[in-house]
Scaffold this motif. Structure first.
Motif, short mmCIF file in Angstrom:
data_model
loop_
_atom_site.label_atom_id
_atom_site.label_comp_id
_atom_site.label_asym_id
_atom_site.label_seq_id
_atom_site.Cartn_x
_atom_site.Cartn_y
_atom_site.Cartn_z
N ALA A 161 0.93 -1.10 0.03
CA ALA A 161 -0.02 0.05 0.06
C ALA A 161 0.82 1.15 0.11
CB ALA A 161 -0.80 -0.11 1.32
N TYR A 162 1.87 1.25 0.83
CA TYR A 162 2.82 2.39 0.90
C TYR A 162 3.46 2.60 -0.55
CZ TYR A 162 2.62 2.38 6.10
OH TYR A 162 2.19 2.56 7.15
N ILE A 163 3.88 1.59 -1.14
CA ILE A 163 4.61 1.74 -2.62
C ILE A 163 3.78 2.26 -3.51
CG2 ILE A 163 5.70 0.46 -4.34
CD1 ILE A 163 7.02 -1.78 -2.01
N SER A 164 2.57 1.75 -3.32
CA SER A 164 1.52 2.18 -4.42
C SER A 164 1.20 3.72 -4.14
CB SER A 164 0.22 1.32 -4.36
OG SER A 164 -0.58 1.68 -3.26
N PHE A 165 1.06 4.10 -3.00
CA PHE A 165 0.64 5.39 -2.76
C PHE A 165 2.04 6.40 -2.90
CE2 PHE A 165 -0.80 8.94 -0.08
CZ PHE A 165 -2.14 9.08 -0.63
N ALA A 166 3.26 5.84 -2.65
CA ALA A 166 4.40 6.54 -3.13
C ALA A 166 4.26 6.91 -4.41
CB ALA A 166 5.55 6.00 -2.46
N ILE A 167 4.03 5.74 -5.28
CA ILE A 167 4.27 5.91 -6.63
C ILE A 167 3.04 6.97 -7.41
CG2 ILE A 167 3.58 4.59 -8.95
CD1 ILE A 167 5.16 2.43 -7.64
N ALA A 168 1.99 7.01 -6.60
CA ALA A 168 0.67 7.95 -7.03
C ALA A 168 1.36 9.45 -6.68
CB ALA A 168 -0.44 7.82 -6.35
N PHE A 169 1.84 9.61 -5.45
CA PHE A 169 2.15 10.74 -4.72
C PHE A 169 3.81 11.07 -4.58
CE2 PHE A 169 -2.53 10.48 -3.78
CZ PHE A 169 -2.88 11.36 -4.59
N PRO A 170 4.54 10.67 -5.48
CA PRO A 170 5.90 10.58 -4.92
C PRO A 170 6.42 11.92 -4.29
CG PRO A 170 5.91 10.97 -7.50
CD PRO A 170 4.35 10.78 -6.75
N THR A 171 6.01 13.18 -4.52
CA THR A 171 6.20 14.17 -3.92
C THR A 171 5.22 14.62 -2.58
OG1 THR A 171 4.86 15.64 -5.14
CG2 THR A 171 7.36 15.28 -5.91
N GLY A 172 4.39 13.52 -2.38
CA GLY A 172 3.31 13.88 -1.15
C GLY A 172 3.06 12.78 -0.44
N PHE A 173 4.11 12.07 -0.19
CA PHE A 173 3.94 10.69 0.30
C PHE A 173 3.95 10.83 1.76
CE2 PHE A 173 6.05 6.58 2.20
CZ PHE A 173 4.92 6.14 1.93
N VAL A 174 2.80 10.54 2.51
CA VAL A 174 2.23 10.46 3.82
C VAL A 174 1.78 9.17 4.00
CG1 VAL A 174 1.02 11.53 5.98
CG2 VAL A 174 1.99 12.91 4.11
N ALA A 175 2.37 8.43 5.20
CA ALA A 175 1.74 7.20 5.37
C ALA A 175 1.10 6.85 6.88
CB ALA A 175 2.82 5.97 5.28
N LEU A 176 0.14 6.22 6.96
CA LEU A 176 -0.55 6.08 8.09
C LEU A 176 0.09 4.76 8.56
CD1 LEU A 176 -3.00 6.50 9.94
CD2 LEU A 176 -4.66 5.26 8.35
N VAL A 177 0.54 4.83 9.93
CA VAL A 177 1.50 3.63 10.18
C VAL A 177 0.80 2.87 11.43
CG1 VAL A 177 3.61 5.04 9.71
CG2 VAL A 177 2.44 5.26 12.05
N ASP A 178 -0.32 2.78 11.54
CA ASP A 178 -0.88 2.12 12.79
C ASP A 178 -2.11 1.21 12.46
OD1 ASP A 178 -2.87 3.83 12.37
OD2 ASP A 178 -3.15 4.43 14.39
N THR A 179 -2.02 0.80 10.89
CA THR A 179 -3.16 -0.08 10.55
C THR A 179 -2.79 -1.61 10.95
OG1 THR A 179 -3.21 1.00 8.59
CG2 THR A 179 -4.22 -1.13 8.45
N TYR A 180 -1.79 -2.00 11.11
CA TYR A 180 -1.43 -3.46 11.57
C TYR A 180 -0.94 -3.23 13.23
CZ TYR A 180 -2.76 -4.99 7.10
OH TYR A 180 -3.49 -5.28 5.98
#
Lengths: 546, 546
Positions: B246-265
């Motif tokens: 999920a992080y990789i796909s989001f970073a590919i969509a928003f390479p200059t705007g990558f913010v990750a939600l870190v507490d799902t698991y």
């Protein structure tokens, strides 16, 4: 997020989301589900306008492809399916109020609006239903909250869902017009204070209801005030002439709808033993040696105009009290009406309505009931519409399945662990017609059968299990939206209102009581229990230490 | 009420109403005035449509004359005059926020809408300003409240007035579009849980920011995860592959705007002494002999993707934490970023943004400040938009003058006695630029002069008097509506936002503090004091006993 789904080619994946809450509001053990019709209207109208797309183009990064905006301008809810509980039904934590299936991106884009439409609607309907239960069936409840509501639309929604929850009317005229809700209201203090003296009355006369004879209401009211003042041992100097003028003018405008606000001028008079008639001694008076009596001065003016109207063939409707000790003052008012009614043989006056307002909430009503009161109608504003005790219901929207694969959201807080996969939910009823449990199934499982016992498990506590033999089984969800169309005949507001009432009747009293209510049971089948816990273990990585 | 005014011929009488509140919200000692622009828009558009009239005809009693409906369909706000405080200014109890003059019936019909538009707007703006003061200037504040707001419009108003109050952006895209407010947001847990494995990644590559070379972000992230896992002594098995995908796909969509939600698991791992690097020992650990360490498992995946992005010339923006002990977790995250940044010589990683959400309110922020934290940005929803601590501001609309005659509303509760007559209000400032008192005058009195002492009196407590020599005198109200037109150039939202900030700076710190703030003084001139109390005596009938 939608763009990232699109970019990674996931937008066509078929997702299932549950919309549910985790905790009933107001420290209660039930919630009324509302907002469904507005959700369906939203689904029907869901699309991105040209100006929406234009705004997004300007706002999003330059790297976003034109194809995405083209895709966005083409999406609709045609491929979305919505299963929902009927609007107005009583619902419980963890049970999906709505189940949405469809393309991941579309259903995800619906999330916030659906939560917004369901959260407040259900909160207000629940709040109103609680007020109704506290007040009992016989008391009229009016919603007076627009001026304190959270925005103009907050006020409209409040009027609509308070009506669904069991209120009888609203002072919001636009809500009356739009939703066909009865509109009710009284005048404000400013109406009273706009008059200074009887000389300001430009019209003093009114036609007799039966004979049509034009008669002078002012003169009659003055005669009655003189008479009543002696009868009730109240000095006429205590009653404001401006207030009397305001009452007379209002009665001339609304001879069949005269309700008077009685506390504009110094509301409460205190009399010592020797003065005034013993209307109703205050029982909890600290000093029993001094007999203090209390009286609402506006009552004298009201009774004077009510008797004047009576001479002209009309009946006054009642009074509104907006301050002070409502229990006590309502008793004083009722005793006054009874006294005057008996003395002058005007039986109807005994029963005129006593409306109470002034920051009323559920606890006030319960406390007034305990003290004893003679109030027939509550006008309720701020606490009802803003749900002061808990101004938000915490509905969430969780992904439970994607491409047929069940999903679980884990959390250190067990209450926040989601129930994975698409589910079917049955409400099981006992012999006496009361609901026993809401039981969540995996969709492939057979429905419970009447008379056959079914194992119900607590979703998280392994040892909590029970067999239930339902006398009646109800499938909780209906297909409400499919193939771009609403799939059920939508009920009128009054039908939803009736459903709230009948649905609450299926609930045992101990679930509904105000103080320490018993939680209603929500369970899972053995199959779903095992499925949930297997998936949990699969998704929780093995750590070093627990 | 309007009909009764019309029927009794009072509708043309010239009335003056004050709109004010009696108590600051949130146990504070200041309020931000907001909603004026919407009030002016309402005044401009105020009229009864044909369908409104038709509804009223059907709803009201048959005895209501046609002439009334004709009159109603003709009314407008042409003859109404509105004086108001500038939107965004700090205001205090009892001082009119708005003064309305005009035909009694018209001004009375405006009451509820005006209260609705001012109450919630001012409440939210005040709430937001309080959050801003608690968070300080350097922290970014984002409004995330739409899903919990009281109705769709409640959500829009919340976004608008939270921005005015000092928030930096909203997740409500429509609010962004309509009011030109910066839109900000991150992905939800469902984005993470929509991925199960790395195999689901349909796109793995991204162009290098500078060279344009297509590179594989997935492979690089996996290499980095391996490396970081050893560096941070964290087992790779602890980190979910679905989350990484999920992080990789989001970073590919928003390479200059990558913010990750870190507490799902499962968000927090606990390690005993022998395992894991000492990231940050918990200071208040009860058992100091066992070295327990805590770690957010999503951090490993985030760092892996952030380092992968770095290889491609991009910088990740940050993480969001939505659960757990936000103070502690933010420190753990910052220490991790510093460790990785130093080890691999990637200075920017040290400073990525840490966003915290999860039921945050003013008290949470104050408590986090006391504990120490490394949060750069708060995403705030429910508590902000519903104003959970006090969901309604109690503005009222009181008649103070009619046909030139001052009016007073009495009450047993002195706080509820109104200040009669049309008034002029001045804010007096001291040498240091701080506001000293809001002083209400009768309109015929001369304005206070800089450097000359003026007697200020408490409106109700006879003995409370003081001389003030203002260094600066500000007339609080401006003419905003007259002759059917807006009379002032209306400011942009950002100008109102700046005004909130500068207006709060004129207030002494002790009025603004969270705990036991000092009440700001609101007084009356000697002339107004005497006028008020004379009128009070005239209107309070002499009773038998006090």
């Amino acid at each position: 997020m939608a763009y990232a789904y699109w970019k990674s080619g996931k937008h066509h994946e078929k997702a299932v989301f549950d919309l549910f809450f985790r905790k009933n509001p107001f420290q209660g053990e039930f919630t009324i589900f509302a907002g469904l019709e507005e959700v369906l209207t939203f689904l029907r109208n869901f699309s991105y306008s040209e100006s929406d797309i234009e705004y997004l183009r300007v706002t999003m990064a330059d790297t976003v492809e034109d194809e995405f905006f083209e895709y966005l301008s083409s999406i609709s809810t045609t491929d979305v399916t919505l299963y929902a509980v009927d609007e107005g039904k009583v619902v419980f934590p963890r049970v999906p109020l709505m189940i949405l299936e469809g393309p991941l991106i579309v259903v995800q884009l619906l999330e916030t609006t659906l939560l917004n439409l369901v959260n407040y609607a259900s909160l207000i309907a629940t709040n109103a239903a609680r007020y109704r239960m506290a007040a009992g069936r016989k008391i009229q409840l009016l919603e007076f909250g627009l001026r304190r509501a959270q925005g103009p639309d907050g006020g409209l929604s409040a009027s609509k869902y308070a009506y669904i929850g069991g209120f009888d009317g609203t002072s919001n005229v636009l809500a009356g017009k739009l939703y066909n809700i009865p509109v009710k209201g009284t005048h404000a203090h400013s109406y009273i204070s706009s008059y200074s003296s009887l000389a300001e009355l430009q019209i003093e006369t009114l036609q007799h209801k039966e004979s049509g004879e034009v008669m002078n209401l002012k003169d009659r009211s003055l005669v009655w005030r003189e008479l009543l003042s002696r009868e009730l041992n109240i000095l006429q100097s205590e009653a404001s002439d401006g207030e009397l003028a305001a009452y007379i003018s209002f009665a001339i405008a609304f001879p069949t709808g005269f309700v008077a606000l009685v506390d504009t001028y110094d509301v409460l008079k205190v009399y010592q033993g020797s003065v005034g008639q013993d209307i109703l001694p205050r029982e909890n008076n600290n000093n029993n040696n001094n007999n203090y009596y209390y009286y609402l001065s506006g009552l004298l003016n009201f009774c004077a105009v009510a008797m004047g109207l009576n001479d002209l063939g009309y009946r006054a409707l009642g009074i509104r009290i907006d301050s002070g000790d409502l229990a006590y003052l309502s008793c004083v008012a009722r005793t006054t009406f009874v006294t005057v009614a008996e003395k002058f043989n005007v039986e109807w006056l005994e029963h005129v309505q006593i409306v109470a307002s002034n920051d009323i909430n559920e606890e006030t009503i319960i406390s007034l009931n305990e003290q004893g009161h003679k109030i027939d109608c509550f006008g309720i504003g701020t606490h009802l519409v803003t749900c002061q005790r808990q101004p938000a219901l915490g509905c969430v929207f969780k992904l439970v399945e994607i491409n047929g694969e069940a999903k679980i959201k884990l959390s250190q807080d067990v209450e926040k662990v989601t129930c994975p996969g698409k589910k079917t939910v049955y409400r099981l009823y006992g012999e006496d017609g009361h609901a026993l449990i809401d039981l969540m199934h995996r969709t492939q499982e057979a429905a419970p059968e009447c008379g056959s016992r079914v194992l119900c498990r607590h979703p998280f506590q392994e040892s909590k299990r029970a067999y239930v033999s339902p006398a009646q089984v109800e499938s909780l969800h209906k297909l409400y939206w499919d193939e771009g169309k609403i799939q059920q005949k939508l009920p009128e507001l009054t039908e939803i209102r009736d459903r709230v009432s009948s649905s609450l009747q299926t609930l045992r009293q101990d679930h509904k009581r105000n103080l320490n209510p018993t939680p209603y049971k929500v369970g899972v089948t053995d199959d779903l229990y095992n499925f949930l816990h297997d998936l949990w273990l699969q998704n929780a990585p093995i750590g070093e230490l627990f």
